[in-house]
Design a protein around this motif. Sequence first.
Motif, PDB file in Angstrom:
ATOM      1  N   GLN A  32      45.894 -22.242 -33.914  1.00 14.92           N
ATOM      2  CA  GLN A  32      44.924 -21.438 -33.193  1.00 14.92           C
ATOM      3  C   GLN A  32      43.586 -22.163 -33.148  1.00 14.92           C
ATOM      4  N   SER A  33      42.903 -22.005 -32.004  1.00 14.97           N
ATOM      5  CA  SER A  33      41.574 -22.609 -31.882  1.00 14.97           C
ATOM      6  C   SER A  33      40.657 -21.704 -31.063  1.00 14.97           C
ATOM      7  N   PRO A  34      39.360 -21.725 -31.366  1.00 17.43           N
ATOM      8  CA  PRO A  34      38.768 -22.373 -32.535  1.00 17.43           C
ATOM      9  C   PRO A  34      39.039 -21.561 -33.806  1.00 17.43           C
TER      10      PRO A  34
ATOM     11  N   THR B  89      37.363 -16.860 -24.934  1.00 18.45           N
ATOM     12  CA  THR B  89      38.773 -17.237 -24.789  1.00 18.45           C
ATOM     13  C   THR B  89      39.255 -17.864 -26.082  1.00 18.45           C
ATOM     14  N   LEU B  90      40.332 -17.322 -26.608  1.00 20.72           N
ATOM     15  CA  LEU B  90      40.961 -17.845 -27.815  1.00 20.72           C
ATOM     16  C   LEU B  90      42.313 -18.454 -27.429  1.00 20.72           C
ATOM     17  N   ARG B  91      42.710 -19.486 -28.151  1.00 21.22           N
ATOM     18  CA  ARG B  91      43.913 -20.215 -27.793  1.00 21.22           C
ATOM     19  C   ARG B  91      44.927 -20.261 -28.925  1.00 21.22           C
ATOM     20  N   CYS B  92      46.200 -20.316 -28.533  1.00 14.34           N
ATOM     21  CA  CYS B  92      47.286 -20.328 -29.510  1.00 14.34           C
ATOM     22  C   CYS B  92      48.403 -21.234 -29.011  1.00 14.34           C
ATOM     23  N   SER B  93      48.833 -22.145 -29.864  1.00  7.03           N
ATOM     24  CA  SER B  93      50.019 -22.959 -29.593  1.00  7.03           C
ATOM     25  C   SER B  93      51.125 -22.513 -30.530  1.00  7.03           C
ATOM     26  N   PRO B  94      52.262 -22.091 -29.991  1.00  6.91           N
ATOM     27  CA  PRO B  94      53.318 -21.550 -30.861  1.00  6.91           C
ATOM     28  C   PRO B  94      54.017 -22.637 -31.659  1.00  6.91           C
TER      29      PRO B  94
ATOM     30  N   SER C 237      34.239  -7.802 -33.199  1.00  6.88           N
ATOM     31  CA  SER C 237      34.186  -8.757 -34.313  1.00  6.88           C
ATOM     32  C   SER C 237      35.402  -8.538 -35.210  1.00  6.88           C
ATOM     33  N   ALA C 238      36.169  -9.574 -35.399  1.00  4.43           N
ATOM     34  CA  ALA C 238      37.434  -9.450 -36.141  1.00  4.43           C
ATOM     35  C   ALA C 238      38.078 -10.815 -36.274  1.00  4.43           C
ATOM     36  N   LEU C 239      39.163 -10.829 -37.041  1.00  4.88           N
ATOM     37  CA  LEU C 239      40.051 -11.995 -37.091  1.00  4.88           C
ATOM     38  C   LEU C 239      41.158 -11.768 -36.068  1.00  4.88           C
ATOM     39  N   TYR C 240      41.356 -12.710 -35.192  1.00  2.01           N
ATOM     40  CA  TYR C 240      42.400 -12.594 -34.178  1.00  2.01           C
ATOM     41  C   TYR C 240      43.554 -13.520 -34.558  1.00  2.01           C
TER      42      TYR C 240
ATOM     43  N   THR D   1      41.583 -16.832 -35.583  1.00  2.00           N
ATOM     44  CA  THR D   1      40.233 -17.168 -35.127  1.00  2.00           C
ATOM     45  C   THR D   1      39.311 -16.046 -35.566  1.00  2.00           C
ATOM     46  N   ARG D   2      38.284 -16.406 -36.309  1.00  2.00           N
ATOM     47  CA  ARG D   2      37.301 -15.410 -36.748  1.00  2.00           C
ATOM     48  C   ARG D   2      36.218 -15.322 -35.686  1.00  2.00           C
ATOM     49  N   LEU D   3      36.146 -14.177 -34.984  1.00  2.00           N
ATOM     50  CA  LEU D   3      35.159 -13.944 -33.936  1.00  2.00           C
ATOM     51  C   LEU D   3      34.070 -13.022 -34.479  1.00  2.00           C
ATOM     52  N   THR D   4      32.843 -13.460 -34.340  1.00  2.00           N
ATOM     53  CA  THR D   4      31.697 -12.643 -34.711  1.00  2.00           C
ATOM     54  C   THR D   4      30.867 -12.390 -33.458  1.00  2.00           C
ATOM     55  N   VAL D   5      30.611 -11.121 -33.161  1.00  2.00           N
ATOM     56  CA  VAL D   5      29.801 -10.744 -32.011  1.00  2.00           C
ATOM     57  C   VAL D   5      28.460 -10.223 -32.532  1.00  2.00           C
ATOM     58  N   VAL D   6      27.401 -10.840 -32.051  1.00  2.00           N
ATOM     59  CA  VAL D   6      26.057 -10.459 -32.536  1.00  2.00           C
ATOM     60  C   VAL D   6      25.201  -9.885 -31.395  1.00  2.00           C
TER      61      VAL D   6
END
Lengths: 114, 112
Positions: B6-8, B20-25, B86-89, B107-112
């Motif tokens: 997963q990135s980032p 946008t979050l990305r995932c390679s299986p 805000s969460a871990l995806y 991916t840990r997303l933080t929304v401020v």
Amino acid sequence: AQTVTQSQPEMSVQEAETVTLSCTYDTSESDYYLFWYKQPPSRQMILVIRQEAYKQQNATENRFSVNFQKAAKSFSLKISDSQLGDAAMYFCAYKWNYGQNFVFGPGTRLSVLP
Amino acid sequence: DAGVTQSPTHLIKTRGQQVTLRCSPKSGHDTVSWYQQALGQGPQFIFQYYEEEERQRGNFPDRFSGHQFPNYSSELNVNALLLGDSALYLCASSFAGLSGYTFGSGTRLTVV
């Protein structure tokens, strides 16, 4: 809708001792799987053990075993000979055989004391 | 044999932005599921992609959308970000949605 409940937010155990984590679930389906996942600080969910609902025999994986009580909709995890590396969040999860998603409980944080 | 990538790993966004979050299986897997894990909670199912189509969706608003590419990798898009996003995806892959799921580290997303 299916729900999974873990009533112990936190548990602790002495190294080499045994600990049991509790889980109950609610479903009207008869074909499903139950799981225990471990989530260490690395954040990756790691499968600990899996139980098929149609199997009466409780699953075991080395030091990990479950007590599956289908009628009571209870699925507890027993960790024997606890090790420091067992410290993590533990999630109980349900998956209907014909569905695509896991339903997770809120988790239990397990600490292992040296 | 690579697992799920997963990135980032972390990112910070401002309210109202898009992400946008990305995932390679995992190699050999063709199905990708996305989960949102708020702090102190268990993961919640967002949706699953199989054969480049959304096969099942959880109780998330349309601001959450996704895509699967021919190489089975997947993206999760979230529009009009809210503080509550805000969460871990987490991304999980499997073969044909059968048992044997492998999770990424999220991916840990933080929304401020």
